[in-house]
Design an enzyme around this catalytic site. Structure first.
Site, short mmCIF file in Angstrom:
data_model
loop_
_atom_site.label_atom_id
_atom_site.label_comp_id
_atom_site.label_asym_id
_atom_site.label_seq_id
_atom_site.Cartn_x
_atom_site.Cartn_y
_atom_site.Cartn_z
N HIS A 52 0.84 -1.19 0.00
CA HIS A 52 0.00 0.00 0.00
C HIS A 52 0.88 1.25 0.00
CE1 HIS A 52 0.56 -0.86 4.39
NE2 HIS A 52 0.94 0.39 4.32
C1 T46 Z 1 2.92 0.82 6.91
C2 T46 Z 1 3.75 -0.37 7.14
C3 T46 Z 1 5.21 -0.07 7.27
C4 T46 Z 1 -4.06 -0.91 13.65
O1 T46 Z 1 -5.11 -1.24 14.20
N1 T46 Z 1 -3.41 0.21 14.03
C5 T46 Z 1 -2.24 0.62 13.44
O2 T46 Z 1 -1.68 1.66 13.82
C6 T46 Z 1 -1.70 -0.20 12.39
C7 T46 Z 1 -0.41 0.22 11.70
C8 T46 Z 1 -2.37 -1.34 12.02
N2 T46 Z 1 -3.52 -1.69 12.65
C9 T46 Z 1 -4.18 -2.94 12.27
C10 T46 Z 1 -4.75 -2.94 10.87
C11 T46 Z 1 -4.65 -4.39 10.48
O3 T46 Z 1 -5.80 -5.07 10.95
O4 T46 Z 1 -3.20 -3.98 12.31
C12 T46 Z 1 -3.44 -4.90 11.26
C13 T46 Z 1 -2.19 -5.07 10.40
O5 T46 Z 1 -1.93 -3.85 9.70
P1 T46 Z 1 -1.40 -3.82 8.21
O6 T46 Z 1 -1.92 -4.98 7.45
O7 T46 Z 1 -1.70 -2.45 7.64
O8 T46 Z 1 0.16 -3.98 8.42
P2 T46 Z 1 1.31 -3.79 7.35
O9 T46 Z 1 2.51 -4.40 7.95
O10 T46 Z 1 0.90 -4.26 6.00
O11 T46 Z 1 1.52 -2.18 7.23
C14 T46 Z 1 1.94 -1.45 8.35
C15 T46 Z 1 1.18 -0.12 8.43
O12 T46 Z 1 -0.22 -0.38 8.42
C16 T46 Z 1 1.49 0.80 7.29
O13 T46 Z 1 1.04 2.09 7.59
O14 T46 Z 1 3.37 1.76 6.27
O15 T46 Z 1 3.33 -1.16 8.27
#
Ligand code: T46
Length: 145
Positions: A52
């Site tokens: 993303h």
């Molecule tokens: C990014 C990269 C480097 C939350 O509830 N609060 C938060 O602050 C974050 C970051 C995530 N979440 C929840 C949303 C999803 O259900 O945690 C779960 C995993 O998040 P996500 O799939 O977005 O994780 P990544 O590793 O793909 O991405 C994250 C960050 O979301 C993003 O901003 O830049 O790490």
């Protein structure tokens, strides 16, 4: 390395006989206010995360332990950065596509973010991203001329 809105910076380390310490102050060591902190760990082999961009968010990615690779990409450039040191911070600004992969089993990736968790700030569809990012960076280029 040159990718728009991406920068790899060195953090100052205080090391002595007793060990090492790195302090990060908002608007001093990194160029934004820190509103949120999260960390990613226990990532399995062959797992790739991210996929993303953010419309507005600024972040600093710091690999506190172990190693991880980060793909950063815009419509105009891309790079793969290996983070192996708590002394390096990868600054990722708005409109940069990112993927995190090749986490070592002991990797801990700390992320400092300029804003709260705002789902509407995410662009997860690459086609939508490419369109918005081209408009964004073309405007940036116009401004800088
Ligand atoms: C990014 C990269 C480097 C939350 O509830 N609060 C938060 O602050 C974050 C970051 C995530 N979440 C929840 C949303 C999803 O259900 O945690 C779960 C995993 O998040 P996500 O799939 O977005 O994780 P990544 O590793 O793909 O991405 C994250 C960050 O979301 C993003 O901003 O830049 O790490």
């Amino acid at each position: 390395m040159y990718v728009e809105n991406v920068q790899l910076i060195d953090l100052s380390m205080h090391s002595d006989f007793y060990g090492s310490l790195i302090a990060i102050e908002e608007l001093q060591d990194i160029p934004f206010n820190i509103k949120r902190v999260y960390y990613i760990f226990d990532v399995g082999k062959d797992i790739r995360r991210g996929f993303h961009s953010h419309r507005n968010l600024q972040q600093a990615l710091i690999c506190l332990h172990g190693s991880v690779k980060i793909l950063v990409k815009t419509p105009y450039s891309k790079d793969n950065i290996l983070l192996t040191s708590p002394q390096k911070a990868l600054l990722i600004g708005p409109m940069v596509w990112r993927e995190m992969y090749d986490f070592s089993p002991d990797a801990v990736l700390l992320v400092l973010a300029s804003d709260h968790f705002i789902p509407d700030d995410y662009i997860c569809d690459y086609t939508v991203y490419a369109q918005e990012a081209k408009a964004y960076f073309d405007t940036q280029k116009d401004i800088s001329i």
